[in-house]
Scaffold this motif. Structure first.
Motif: not given
Lengths: 394, 394
Positions: B269-270, B272, B275-276, B278, B389, B392
């Motif tokens: 799980t990346p 946060d 992810k932001r 990305e 993207q 994951v």
């Protein structure tokens, strides 16, 4: 975690730095700027594919070496070099491949800050990575300094390998044997060359046991047939054919330490002139290994090789080998000692060479080579242990 | 037989030579000495791993270019370049890595013989292969000539690709997709990095259908976890671990033409912040592709990217891309146009770039990139077609 930062012990790096400083003293240098990535790695452990931009190591007489490079590569230096944080001096990205700025402007400012504005500064004039523009920029930016040619100053300190380095080269040798074994075994009519090279890379990189394989400073070279008359052609997508030779110019690499090793395969029946050449070459290799003794000169190896070749009517203009060890592209040689009749360098225990008397005729190429270690006494030890011959397959 | 000698048509090489000569005229050059292997290949087709010794192409206004290089590489020139026999001018092996002779002494004699003793001679001052020593030697040997800086003169002529070149790059793009697909699919906890890279090489070299893969100018870069904070670390033998990212900086290569293509895989799980990043990066890439239009400037791409990143609080100092095409190690960029806010180069149809806004945080690296082609109208076309993207995986 990355593999241990810097692969050698602290005493080993101390040894290297002491040798380098002694050579600097001998040349009267206050400071040495090293841009050769092999020399950078040898001194500090720094390891990354960042040598396509200007970077270097600054060696002085009285403080830890300084890594200087592009800002985004500083983390790479943190993770691979043994240097402390205040010895990492990055430059801003605006200097990268700019038409209006040059990284040497930044380096000059750093050298001034370090007190070398009017010093005797050594640079590697003959090196892939210290460009002509870098030189003239440094000259212009440091008008009070003397910019002196220190080409290969560090390379020469690398010539005699330490026991720690020999351990790495023995690991590389096991990888080289695996690569050559695989290449010989797989060579068959119909196999596309690019697919064969893919297998060679697999053997190179998977390595042997825990000893993973690193990238070679030259890609595998293995031309076939008339292409093998040209020593530096890389692969294509053509299929191997019967009645053709293919030579394999490969190196096993363990953590940047190279052991080159070449063998030749003939699919079918080799022509008589090639068989005669093979016999003379093998005799010459053996004579060369006998001559490769501590106290003899580099030239003695070349001259020993020349005898059997000349008796077979083969004239060979090119040098027949070079010093090897740690290396980055584009060359796996150390660019110091050459095995040729004019090289008077005295051989010392711990020196390592690729004894590489390739023969390139108009319609074939024959490479049977050995990487060797000069021992305390007796003839050289070869790093690899495989039959010294051309391999003939149906 | 080697793959067709020189991969392009005669009119294509004529086009290249005409562009080069026009640029020479503009700079007032009588003769140009090109040592960059990419420029050598672009002008003549010459292809071999021989650039670790001095070699080059001499371009004049009134005769076929001259290949100049080491004697043992002449056969390579015969087999790969479109030049006639009397345009091949080798030098003897005694000049190779000698401490007493320099190949530029031989080149200077050749330039004199060709009538350029007092000419305006262009050289590539900022290049990996034209060393500082080469420059000072040429200066000393040609005291009557003017040695002028023609850095990137040929590189700039390469910026707009011909239709023949675009065909090669599309083939390279298929290979790049295959490499990235394979890397994403194989990434799993426990796999050793060197074994993963061996598979990447296999995909790269086997290529797609008849289109065999050539070697990339940079080795695959795919650091994991905190190592990915350093963009230019190469592989090691450690196993991939859960809760780590790995970025893949790869290029498909077809006959020296590169299409770089990068994607990132996260196992687990990346975090946060990643992810932001990305989300902002993908938005920035899309804005950049929209801005990558004929008539706009290189800076417009960089500025379009910067907006979404800045809104996400991400400051990016480094340039975000560069011109791509034919290349040899150590860099797959063309070293002309950079995608950054100060680069005012006007975009033209046929220009090709690696739009490469890598993000390197202290504990992760994120690379999602596109190689792109500037079209006649509308936004840029991407060479590869894969989801934009981070991937994951559990």
């Amino acid at each position: 975690m990355h593999q241990t930062p810097a692969p050698f012990t602290a005493p080993e790096y101390d040894r290297r730095l002491s040798l380098t400083r002694a050579a600097m003293t001998e040349q009267g240098l206050d400071v040495l700027f090293v841009e050769d990535p092999s020399n950078m790695a040898w001194l500090t452990g720094y390891d990354g594919w960042s040598f396509y931009v200007h970077q270097g190591v600054i060696v002085t007489h009285d403080r830890e070496p300084v890594w200087w490079g592009r800002n985004i590569d500083t983390n790479g230096a943190r993770r691979t070099a043994w240097l402390s944080e205040d010895s990492l001096r990055p430059y801003d990205d605006q200097y990268v491949q700019s038409t209006t700025r040059h990284p040497m402007q930044h380096l000059a400012a750093l050298l001034k800050e370090m007190g070398f504005e009017n010093a005797r500064v050594g640079v590697e004039m003959e090196n892939y990575y210290f460009s002509a523009k870098a030189y003239v920029t440094l000259l212009a930016e440091l008008p009070g300094a003397q910019i002196l040619d220190a080409t290969a100053l560090v390379n020469w300190q690398r010539a005699v390998k330490s026991p720690e380095e020999i351990v790495f080269m023995r690991k590389a040798a096991r990888i080289a044997e695996k690569m050559v074994d695989g290449a010989i075994e797989r060579t068959r009519p119909g196999l596309r060359k690019n697919e064969l090279v893919a297998e060679i890379y697999r053997d190179a990189l998977t390595g042997v046991g825990d000893d993973w394989g690193d990238y070679p400073a030259l890609v595998p070279m293995c031309p076939s047939g008339a292409d093998s008359s040209a020593p530096h052609l890389t692969w294509d997508g053509n299929a191997l054919a019967a009645q053709q030779c293919t030579f394999f110019e490969l190196a096993g690499v363990y953590r940047r330490y190279h052991v080159p090793f070449c063998r030749t395969v003939y699919l079918g029946t080799p022509p008589d002139d090639m068989k005669r050449a093979e016999a003379a070459l093998v005799e010459g290799l053996e004579a060369g290994l006998e001559a490769a003794r501590a106290g003899n000169r580099a030239a003695d190896i070349a001259n020993a090789l020349a005898g059997p070749l000349e008796r077979a009517g083969i004239e060979r203009g090119a040098r027949c080998g070079y010093s090897i060890g740690l290396s980055y592209p584009p060359d796996w040689g150390e660019r110091t000692i050459s095995l040729r009749s004019e090289d008077e360098t005295v051989l010392r225990p711990g020196m390592t060479f690729h004894f590489m008397p390739g023969l390139w005729a108009p319609n074939w190429g024959l490479e049977i080579t050995e990487s060797l270690l000069i021992t305390e006494d007796g003839p050289a030890e070869t790093f690899c242990d495989r039959p010294r011959q051309m391999f003939v397959k149906p």
